[in-house]
Every structure is written in structure tokens, then in C-alpha cells.
Scaffold this motif. Structure first.
Motif, short mmCIF file in Angstrom:
data_model
loop_
_atom_site.label_atom_id
_atom_site.label_comp_id
_atom_site.label_asym_id
_atom_site.label_seq_id
_atom_site.Cartn_x
_atom_site.Cartn_y
_atom_site.Cartn_z
N LEU A 75 0.81 -1.22 0.00
CA LEU A 75 0.00 0.00 0.00
C LEU A 75 0.84 1.26 0.00
N ALA A 76 2.19 1.09 -0.09
CA ALA A 76 3.12 2.23 -0.06
C ALA A 76 2.84 3.13 1.15
N THR A 77 2.63 2.51 2.30
CA THR A 77 2.34 3.27 3.51
C THR A 77 3.12 2.66 4.67
N GLY A 78 3.00 3.27 5.81
CA GLY A 78 3.70 2.75 6.98
C GLY A 78 3.54 3.68 8.16
N TYR A 99 -4.84 7.09 16.79
CA TYR A 99 -4.62 6.59 15.43
C TYR A 99 -6.00 6.32 14.81
N LEU A 100 -6.59 7.32 14.18
CA LEU A 100 -7.93 7.16 13.65
C LEU A 100 -7.95 6.17 12.49
N ASN A 101 -7.04 6.33 11.54
CA ASN A 101 -6.87 5.38 10.45
C ASN A 101 -5.48 5.56 9.87
N ASP A 102 -5.19 4.85 8.78
CA ASP A 102 -3.83 4.89 8.26
C ASP A 102 -3.50 6.25 7.63
N ASN A 103 -4.50 7.12 7.43
CA ASN A 103 -4.25 8.43 6.85
C ASN A 103 -4.40 9.58 7.84
#
Length: 791
Positions: A50-53, A383-387
Motif C-alpha cells: 500500500l506504499a504506507t507505513g 490513530y484514527l486510520n492509516d491516513n
């Protein structure tokens, strides 16, 4: 009717429904060292699909929300073996990771996607981190690893030269740096007047320096935040390490109180060069000692408590007639609580004390001064969500300022006991910080801090005509101290002055591609405490004073823009930033100001302004046998205090003048070369423009005396400063088969024996009767050897 567009619309809404209704779950946990259970700060947990972290927080906790599915989790941290783990995320899951040091790993795990790229995506800028391992390698004076001396090699960070205390960031003053040790404020970061710092590198876990884009959870200082966390202690087994040097030694012991549940840490340092002075018939002494302690206890999966402390003292004496003692004492009780896999909290109760004492037997008195604060803070990370992540919290600090108390040292001294007026204040703050990924290419960090400062009542308050404690004498063309017209005696519960400030912060990152980004930030900060000092490097005698009726809080607006790039998949990196700082209400002193034991400091102070701007460049080599960096800063730092009316000249005729910490050029190189498992070599080179100062530009005769005449402030400079340092580390190969492991550090400070000027004094030679300039230098070449051990 054409049914094809209708079918496309139906498919589009069906796809959108599937996409947005896809079930998401939260993955959370902690990351710790395998050998000690020590939690790790700033570890990268990357999701390449997902190109995230995300990175772990100050207590090793992470949380990330992902769509249901199968992922390859990549965990990486400098100096530790990278890991990959495949998971199938079908429900909220807790997954803890144990990191193994690279030297202990038998098999190599290859990670194809560089986790360093995540730094490109973060909106946070103007931040430097430095590992303890790197700090221990950097050559420094007398061979003692030093946090403050090490950060001076970073762009935008300087100090007033050898033997000077504190540090300056982006043209800011020493008192504009917030220095935190386990969240407790350190008011004086130096031992032995600047030769060493108060931080024992063996006890430190993480170091982070914020120069700009400072998150809203920090406040109270304008230039920087140096955030240092101590280790928590080894909860698996007893470990001992230390070092023996030419002038100081250290020892650190850590181990379990209850295996895998509770641990302790205790470390101490002390210098002992003064013990050898009697051999040379020298009656003077100068030494320091300090103690670091910490206890942590894991109550359960959701609750951890920590108790940490630091105590340090410096002693300088000339025989028994002059004894100077000063130092810090701090303590912190913290409670970490996990409300859910998305909500983390930390409650801290903090005490901080800085003490300064002076004993003058030949005069017959003792002098004691200092500053204390009591701090309660509560921080939450959501941490609401990954964004989207939100940090918010409250902070309240109560201050007590003791500018000085004089007492007779014996019954026959003739000194009358006297206490300078103590001052009191309360500082409250509330903040919210948001980290928001708007699109895959655009990330924002924005927040707001509200601060309230209440100057409380004290024993006596001077009242001046027209509320003006400084008056201008037009006939003499000088500023003078005003005489009070009356004195008030307010109660402690009364408020002498109140200040409220909203401090917005915003930073943005735009991803150009996988290896480069552009970042910008704006920061507003308020500082309510002021260090009263007219020297370029603060001394222990300098005192802090709060804002009040006559001293306005300092206010900063800082703008920064930068370009960041990873080269060769993160093997190299380039960071470049430009910045501009505008400061209101920077205090300045009238000519001839008396700052020592002044019970009415407002009579010698005027409010002015300051500005600083510049360019920073940092090139790093991050991998391979040869690692290091090259840093360069081009900057300007100025201040001015114009007249309050059209008839007043102000300070320095109201013109901008160089601050004492203005350095036009600042260039440094650091390199580490690992030849083999036995030998490694380190070097650093430093070049700086000379420090601003004043030289006599003329002289005149008065009643047979020659009196020098000085021009406007800080128009001249000391000669440029530069030096080269080298060190070599010897690690015997037989260490691998021994329980006790040793390491030798050989170092040369100032290899080519440069006599850098600490000051230049002017006078008349008694023999030739000719005026001359005399350069004073502190160090030439200094060899040193240190033996480090652990078992």
C-alpha cells in the motif's frame, strides 16, 4: 436509448461501493530489543503493498489501520537486522516485534523496498536524529563521548567556541532551546563550564533535535527542542558497561527486577583529574559527578509505569576560600495507558530543579540561587486510520525563581542575611496536532497550541512613574535606571500580569516521486522565560526571570522550505532547507547594565526584536564501510532595539547588529570507516566564521589615563575557527569468546594544533609602552585514550 453509459455508471458505483465498504482492521503492538526488552523509538513498520507505513512512538508503540488482506510487514531500524513477516489481516490484531542487532544476526534478510523512503513522505521537517552509537564514535575533547558536542556537527547548530556552554540553533540564543531529559526540563546542559555535557551516553536511548516545524506538543522556547529519552533497563538479564578515561569514568548497571516485567537502570559518572592536582602543588579543584536512574514496570498489556531521575553537580574551588557548586536535579513519574488499539495515553508528573551556589570565605558569605518547576502533563495519541493521526493534551507548569540569597558563612563575617525577591509564575498549555495524508502525494501536519502565562504575586513590586523602569537622559545621551515611586506587596494568589497566545503550526510535504519531495512549514512559538546574561556563552551565575509587567514574552514566526532526496535506494540522502525567523520582544541591555544580584532587573532591560535567515545543506552516506555526512550552513542572525520615541536613540543607535552567535559560514564533515571487525576510524573537520565581538576603534586621554573607545555593537569578529579531530577504535577479536568485552578508543583533538581564539584582549605593553592585542586560546592538540567495557 444507449445503455452503454448507464452500464458504466452502474459499474462505477458498484466499484466505489466495494472499495469504500471494504472492511478495515487495526494492527498494533510494540517493538523492542530482543536482548533487553527495551522499547524502541522511531522503528519503521512499512506496508509495501500500500506504499504506507508508520513509526513507533516515544514508548515503542505503533498502530496502523489497513483494509482486510494479506501483507508483507517490513520492520527496520538503523543498526538492527531488518525483518519481514507475512500476515493475513482479518480482524484487529496485536503483533509485537523483537529487533536483533546486526552483529548478532546469523542470516541476512534482504528488504527490497527501502524504508528510508517513508521519511520523504512525512511532512515533518527541520529535524535531526543521531544514534547513540554514532555519538560514541565522534572524536571530542578529552575522549569523552558528548551529546552536545556531537549535535554541533549538524547544519544550523553552533556554539560560542571551545569551553563554552550550551548551543545555538538557526541564529537563536542559548536560552531559546528547550532541553528535555525524559520530558523534564534541563536548565543548564553543561559540566565544567562547557567542556562536557550533562548527558551520560550510556544511559541514553534516543535523541531528536527539532530546529523548525516543531509539533504543537512542545512549547516555551523559540529556537529548538532537544528531546532525549533514557533507557528503560534490561528486563531479561543483568548487564554492566562503562568506561575509563583520562579525566572521567562511568558505570552503568541495568537488569530485571522481575524478568520480562520490571527492570531498573542506574548509571553514574565522575571526573577525577582534580585528584592529581596536589601532586603538582595546586590547591584548586574542578570536577563533576552525575547519576541517572530509572525503573519501569509492566503492569499488564495496557499499562506501564516508569520512574526516572537525574542528579548532577559541578564543583569548582580555589583553595577553600572560593567554592562554586551548581547542577540539575530532575524526576519524572510516567504512566502509559492503552485505551484501545487506536488510543495511547501518557500521564507525567515532573519535577525539575537547577541550583547555583557560591561560597566566598574571604568575604564571609554564601550565595544560593536557582529555579524550580513542577509539571503535570497528559498526552494522548489517537490513530484514527492509516491516513489520520491526532495528538492532543494538556500541560501545566508552576515555577519558583530564586534570584539569590546571601548568608553569612561565619559569625564574624559582618554580612547581613538578605534574600532577593523571589518570583512565581504558572504556565498552562493545551494543544492538538494532526498528521494527515490528503492524497498519496500530499501530506499535512497541522496543529494549534494555546498557552497561558500567569505572573503571580511576590513580596515586593516596584512602581515607576508612567510605568517606565528605564529612562533616557538626553543631556548625557544614555539610558538610566528609574527610581521607583512606590512599592506594592501583592499576595501570592494575585496576578501581576497575564499573557495568552495561540501558536499555530503547519507543515506540508509533496511527493515528487518515490525518492524526492518538497516540504514547507510555518511555526509560531511563545517563550515566557528569559535568561539574564550579557555573555555570548551563559555561565552558571546567569539567572532566569519570567515575563511580567515590564518584560514581554518573546514571540517567534518561522518559515522554512526544503527539498529532500534519497539517492541509490537510500544509500545516500540530500537535505536542503531555507529558513526565516522573526522574533518580537527579544530583551536587550542598556550600556553598563548591572545584571548580577539585581533585584530590579527591569531597570536595565529594553524590549527589541531579532531576525535570522539562512540556507542549510546536509549530504549523508548511509550505508557501506564508509559512512558519514557533510553539513553546511550559510546564515545571518541580527537584533535591534529602536528608540521608544523619536527622541530616543535606542540601543546601537537603533540599528541592526550581529548577535553574539551570528556565524556566516558553518561547515563540518564527519566520517566513520569500518576497516574490519577489529578496527574502525572516525574523523570530523569543523570550520566556522569567527564570533562577533568588539575591538577598540580609537582611544583618548583622560586625566593621564588612556581610555579605549569602542564603536557600535559586534562590528568586529574573532578569527575564523577550524580544527580537525581523529579517533581510532580497537575491538579485540577475542571479545566474541569472552563474557567481558572491551574496546579501546584513541583520539586526537585538534590534530594540527590550531590555536583558535577564545578572545582577543587589548592593552599597553608595560615594557615597550606600545598598544598590543593578545589572543587567548583554550586548547591546542589534545590526545586521549578511553577503555570501554561491558559484560
Amino acid at each position: 436509448m444507449n445503455k452503454r453509459p448507464l452500464s458504466f455508471i452502474i459499474l462505477f458505483f458498484l466499484f466505489s461501493f466495494i472499495l469504500f465498504s471494504q472492511q478495515k482492521y487495526t494492527l498494533s503492538g510494540t517493538v523492542s530489543e530482543a536482548s533487553s526488552n527495551e522499547t524502541m523509538i522511531g522503528v519503521t513498520i512499512a506496508i509495501p503493498e500500500l506504499a504506507t507505513g508508520v513509526t513507533t512512538n516515544e514508548y515503542g508503540f505503533y498502530s496502523i489501520t489497513l483494509p482486510e488482506g494479506e501483507y508483507n510487514i517490513q520492520i527496520s531500524y538503523l543498526g538492527f537486522q531488518a525483518q519481514t513477516q507475512t500476515i493475513s489481516l482479518t480482524e484487529n490484531s496485536k503483533l509485537n516485534f523483537l529487533m536483533v542487532e546486526e552483529a548478532q544476526q546469523l542470516e541476512e534478510v534482504v528488504v527490497t523496498d527501502s524504508s528510508d523512503k517513508l521519511d520523504i513522505r512525512k511532512p515533518q521537517m527541520s529535524v535531526n536524529t543521531m544514534s547513540v552509537a554514532t555519538i560514541k564514535k565522534i572524536p571530542v575533547i578529552l575522549g569523552e563521548a558528548d551529546v552536545i558536542k556531537s549535535i554541533l556537527l549538524l547544519p544550523g547548530v553552533t556554539n560560542a567556541g571551545e569551553g563554552s556552554s550550551g548551543f545555538n540553533v538557526r541564529g537563536g540564543a542559548v536560552d531559546q532551546n528547550l532541553i528535555l531529559l525524559d520530558e523534564a526540563t534541563i536548565f543548564n546542559s553543561s559540566h565544567l563550564f562547557g567542556f562536557f555535557s550533562v548527558f551520560n551516553p550510556d544511559a541514553i536511548k534516543d535523541i531528536k533535535l527539532y530546529k523548525g516545524g516543531i509539533p504543537a506538543r512542545y512549547g516555551g522556547r523559540l529556537s529548538s527542542v532537544l528531546d532525549i529519552f533514557q533507557k528503560e533497563g534490561n528486563s531479561k538479564e543483568l548487564k554492566i558497561n562503562g568506561g575509563i578515561g583520562l579525566v572521567a569514568s562511568r558505570l552503568l548497571v541495568e537488569g530485571p527486577l522481575k524478568k520480562d516485567k520490571a527492570a531498573f537502570l542506574i548509571g553514574g559518572r565522575s571526573s577525577y583529574a582534580h585528584l592529581f592536582l596536589p601532586l603538582f602543588d595546586i590547591d584548586n579543584t574542578a570536577y563533576f559527578y552525575d547519576l541517572n536512574t530509572k525503573i519501569n514496570f509492566k503492569i499488564n498489556e495496557n499499562n506501564n509505569i516508569f520512574l526516572s531521575g537525574y542528579f548532577g553537580r559541578d564543583v569548582f574551588s580555589i583553595s577553600d576560600s572560593f567554592v562554586n557548586t551548581y547542577g540539575n536535579a530532575v524526576g519524572n513519574f510516567r504512566w502509559n495507558h492503552l485505551f484501545s488499539n487506536k488510543l495511547f495515553s501518557n500521564l507525567s508528573l515532573i519535577y525539575s530543579d537547577y541550583y547555583y551556589g557560591l561560597k566566598l570565605d574571604f568575604v564571609g558569605f554564601n550565595w544560593n540561587s536557582g529555579i524550580q518547576n513542577f509539571n503535570v502533563k497528559y498526552d494522548l495519541k489517537h490513530y484514527l486510520n492509516d491516513n489520520l493521526q491526532i495528538n492532543y493534551g494538556l500541560n501545566n507548569i508552576y515555577y519558583r525563581f530564586n534570584p539569590g540569597k546571601i548568608e553569612p558563612s561565619n559569625a564574624t563575617s559582618g554580612i547581613v542575611e538578605d534574600q532577593l525577591i523571589q518570583k512565581y509564575a504558572n504556565e498552562f498549555a493545551a494543544y492538538i496536532d494532526i498528521e494527515h495524508d490528503i492524497t498519496p502525494n500530499l501530506s499535512l501536519g497541522y496543529g494549534l497550541r494555546f498557552s497561558n502565562f500567569n505572573r503571580l504575586g511576590q513580596e515586593e513590586v516596584n512602581v515607576y512613574e508612567n510605568d517606565n523602569p528605564v529612562v533616557y537622559n538626553p543631556s548625557l545621551q544614555i539610558y538610566q535606571e528609574a527610581d521607583p515611586i512606590s512599592v506594592l506587596n501583592p499576595k501570592r494568589s494575585e496576578s501581576l500580569a497575564k499573557f495568552n497566545n495561540f501558536e499555530p503550526r503547519i507543515s506540508v510535504s509533496y511527493i515528487i516521486n518515490d525518492n524526492s519531495s518538497v516540504k514547507g512549514s510555518y511555526t509560531r512559538l511563545a517563550q515566557y522565560l528569559h535568561l539574564i546574561s550579557n555573555t555570548s556563552s551563559p555561565t552558571p551565575l546567569d539567572v532566569w526571570t519570567p515575563s511580567g509587567s515590564f518584560i514581554e514574552p518573546q514571540l517567534l514566526d518561522q518559515y522554512a522550505l526544503g527539498y529532500f532526496r534519497n539517492l541509490k535506494d537510500g544509500d545516500y540522502s540530500v537535505e536542503t532547507e531555507v529558513f526565516y525567523k522573526d522574533i518580537q520582544n527579544r530583551i536587550d541591555y542598556i550600556d553598563g547594565a548591572n545584571l548580577i544580584a539585581n533585584d530590579a532587573i527591569e531597570q536595565v532591560i529594553l524590549n527589541g526584536e531579532a531576525r535570522a535567515y539562512g540556507l542549510e545543506f546536509l549530504f549523508r552516506k548511509n550505508t557501506g564501510k564508509l559512512q558519514g555526512w557533510l553539513a553546511y550552513t550559510l546564515s545571518k542572525s541580527e537584533q535591534r532595539t529602536p528608540g521608544r520615541t523619536t527622541t530616543e536613540p535606542g540601543i546601537n543607535d537603533g540599528q541592526w547588529y550581529n548577535t553574539p552567535y551570528d556565524k556566516t559560514h558553518d561547515f563540518s564533515i564527519y566520517g566513520n570507516y569500518d576497516l574490519n571487525s577489529k578496527w574502525s576510524f572516525n574523523t570530523n573537520f569543523v570550520f566556522q566564521t569567527g564570533q562577533p565581538t568588539n575591538y577598540p576603534i580609537g582611544q583618548y586621554e583622560y586625566q593621564g589615563l588612556t581610555v579605549p573607545y569602542y564603536g557600535l555593537r559586534n562590528q568586529e569578529r574573532l578569527p575564523s575557527y577550524h580544527r580537525l579531530d581523529l579517533s581510532a577504535s580497537l575491538t579485540p577479536r577475542k571479545n566474541a569468546n569472552r563474557k567481558v568485552q572491551g574496546e579501546w578508543i584513541f583520539s586526537l583533538y585538534n590534530v594540527y594544533n590550531r590555536r583558535n581564539a577564545a578572545s582577543i584582549s587589548f592593552g599597553r605593553n608595560e615594557d615597550t609602552n606600545v598598544n598590543e592585542a593578545v589572543r587567548t586560546s583554550i586548547f591546542g592538540i589534545v590526545p586521549a585514550v578511553t577503555y570501554n567495557f561491558k559484560f
